[in-house]
Design an enzyme around this catalytic site. Structure first.
Site, short mmCIF file in Angstrom:
data_model
loop_
_atom_site.label_atom_id
_atom_site.label_comp_id
_atom_site.label_asym_id
_atom_site.label_seq_id
_atom_site.Cartn_x
_atom_site.Cartn_y
_atom_site.Cartn_z
CB THR A 113 36.56 35.42 37.86
OG1 THR A 113 37.67 34.84 37.17
CG2 THR A 113 36.73 34.71 39.50
CB THR A 141 44.10 33.23 36.98
OG1 THR A 141 44.46 34.07 38.28
CG2 THR A 141 42.69 33.63 36.98
CD GLU A 183 40.71 38.43 31.65
OE1 GLU A 183 40.35 38.13 32.82
OE2 GLU A 183 41.78 38.86 31.60
#
Length: 410
Positions: A160, A197, A283
Site C-alpha cells: 500500500t 497494518t 511512513e
C-alpha cells in the site's frame, strides 16, 4: 550467490521469497482496485500444506481475518492465499462478509480446490465496499498466470504505502535434505506492537506438524512482529500466514525432532528480517531504530520496556533530529508499567554510554549525534537486575508521516 549469516545454521540467499521453496507458484497483477499499481496477488502450493496464522488484536476486524481464523481452527491446512491491496473490506457489514466468502470460493473453484484450502487477505482503505467485478476478473487472470518466478509480482501486489518490497529466503539441511523458507511482507503505517497494518506470508518446503507450526508461529510472532512500531496504531486486517508443504522430503518436524532447533532458528531469522523491514519502511521514516533491553529480571519485563521505548513519540522524534536526549528513553522505560529499579539503569546510544545508575554522564555530544544520523540506530537499556533480554524495532517520526497520512484516501 549466497551469504552466510553468522551464528545460525542456515544460509540467507541473496535473492528469493515465497516461491523459492519447492512447490510454490505465485503472481501479482493490476485488477483495478487501485488506479494504477498492482493490487492482487495469488500464492499457490502444488500440494496441501500444513498452515498456521496469527491475527490482529483489534476488536474491529475485517472479514478476511475472522474467516481465516475460524477456518484454520477447523482445518490447519491451506493450498492457496489470495490477497488484494487498496481495499481493506473492513467495517463493510454483511456485504463485506459475503464478498470475502466470494473472494475465497471463486479462487478455490478456479484452482480446483476445496473452499477451506484457500485463505484470503485484504489491505487498504477501511469502510469501502469491495469492487467485486474487477476483483473477480483479476483472480481469474491470476489463476492462469502462476509461475515460480511470480514471487516478486506477489510481493509487489500486496503493498500500500510501502516504498519497497520486503522479501527473504533462507536454506538449511534437515535429515540430509535441503529445506528452504521464503517470506514476504507489507507494512508501513498503522504499525504497533501486537500486530499492525501488516501482512506477512511465510512458505517452506519442510514437513512440519501443524500443531507444532502453530506454536512456533505464536512464539516467534511475540518476539518479532509484535515488537515493531511505527505510529502506535493497530489495524483491522493484520495477519501472518505460514504454509509448510513438505516437498523437501524431510521427516516431519516437531519439538521432538533433533533438528527442530535449527528450523526454529531459520524461521525466527525470516520473521525478524520481515519485521525489521516493516519498521525500517515506516511512513516517512529515514532510519531504523532498534531498542535492546538487557539484564532484566524476566523476558516479559524486558519486552514491555523495549516496546515502550520504541513506541515513544518523543524518542522517535529525538532520533529523527539526532538529539541525544537520553532522558526520553529513561522516561519511556519508567511509564512502561514494568517493575524495575531506575537507580540501576544504564543507557547507551550506539556504543556511547550516556547514563549510568539512572543519572546522566558527560559524553561526546557530537559523536552521539553522528550515531543518530546513521540509517540504523541502536539504543540499549541495561537494567542490571537479571539475565533476560528483549528487542523491539521501529523508526523515526518525521514531517512526512503527517503528509502521507493527511491525504491517505486521495
Amino acid at each position: 550467490m549466497k551469504t552466510t549469516i553468522e551464528k545460525t545454521s542456515c544460509t540467507v540467499l541473496s535473492a528469493g521469497g515465497v516461491t523459492t521453496p519447492k512447490g510454490f507458484k505465485a503472481t501479482g497483477l493490476h485488477a483495478g482496485i487501485k488506479k494504477k499499481r498492482k493490487d492482487l496477488g495469488l500464492l499457490v502450493s502444488e500440494v496441501p500444506a500444513a498452515a498456521a496464522g496469527v491475527f490482529t488484536t483489534n476488536l474491529v476486524r475485517a472479514a478476511c481475518v475472522t474467516q481465516n481464523e475460524l477456518q484454520l481452527q477447523t482445518t490447519p491446512y491451506l493450498q492457496a492465499i489470495v490477497v488484494n491491496s487498496g481495499n481493506a473490506n473492513a467495517c463493510t457489514g454483511v456485504q463485506g462478509d459475503q464478498d470475502a466468502q466470494t473472494m475465497r470460493n471463486s479462487t478455490a473453484k478456479l484452482l480446483g480446490f476445496e473452499n477451506e484450502a484457500v485463505a484470503i487477505a485484504s489491505t487498504g482503505v477501511i469502510g469501502v465496499q469491495m469492487p467485486m467485478e474487477p476483483l473477480l476478473n483479476g483472480i481469474s487472470q491470476a489463476a492462469s498466470t502462476l509461475t515460480v518466478e511470480g514471487g516478486d509480482l506477489f510481493s509487489e501486489a500486496i503493498l500500500t504505502t510501502d516504498t519497497c518490497k520486503k522479501e527473504i529466503a533462507v536454506q538449511l539441511t534437515i535429515d540430509g535434505q535441503l529445506v528452504t523458507l521464503g517470506g514476504t511482507a507489507k507494512g508501513s503505517g498503522m504499525i504497533h506492537p501486537n500486530m499492525a497494518t501488516m501482512l506477512a506470508f511465510v512458505t517452506t518446503d519442510a514437513a512440519v506438524e501443524p500443531a507444532a507450526l502453530k506454536r512456533l508461529l505464536s512464539k516467534t510472532t511475540d518476539q518479532t512482529y509484535n515488537c515493531i512500531t511505527v505510529d502506535g496504531d493497530t489495524s483491522t486486517n493484520d495477519m501472518v500466514l505460514v504454509m509448510a508443504n513438505g516437498m523437501a522430503g524431510n521427516d516431519t518436524l516437531d519439538e521432538d525432532h533433533p533438528q527442530w532447533g535449527d528450523f526454529v532458528e531459520a524461521f525466527h531469522l525470516v520473521s525478524e528480517k520481515l519485521a525489521k523491514d516493516i519498521a525500517r519502511d515506516g511512513e516517512g521514516a529515514t532510519k531504523l531504530i532498534e531498542v535492546a533491553v538487557n539484564s532484566a529480571p524476566t523476558e516479559e519485563i524486558a519486552t514491555v520496556i523495549a516496546k515502550s521505548v520504541i513506541g515513544s513519540s518523543l524518542v522517535k522524534t529525538a532520533v529523527y533530529g539526532a538529539d541525544a536526549n537520553w532522558g526520553r528513553i529513561l522516561c519511556a522505560a519508567g511509564y512502561s508499567g514494568a517493575k524495575f529499579d531506575p537507580n540501576l539503569l544504564d543507557i547507551f546510544i550506539g556504543p556511547i554510554q550516556v547514563a549510568a545508575s539512572g543519572m546522566g554522564l558527560v559524553f561526546d555530544e557530537e559523536a552521539a549525534k553522528e550515531i543518530l544520523l546513521a540509517d540504523n540506530v541502536v539504543l540499549t537499556v541495561n537494567l542490571n537486575q537479571g539475565e533476560a533480554s528483549a528487542k523491539a524495532y521501529g523508526c523515526d517520526l518525521t514531517y512526512d508521516y503527517v503528509r502521507i497520512n493527511a491525504s491517505y484516501r486521495t
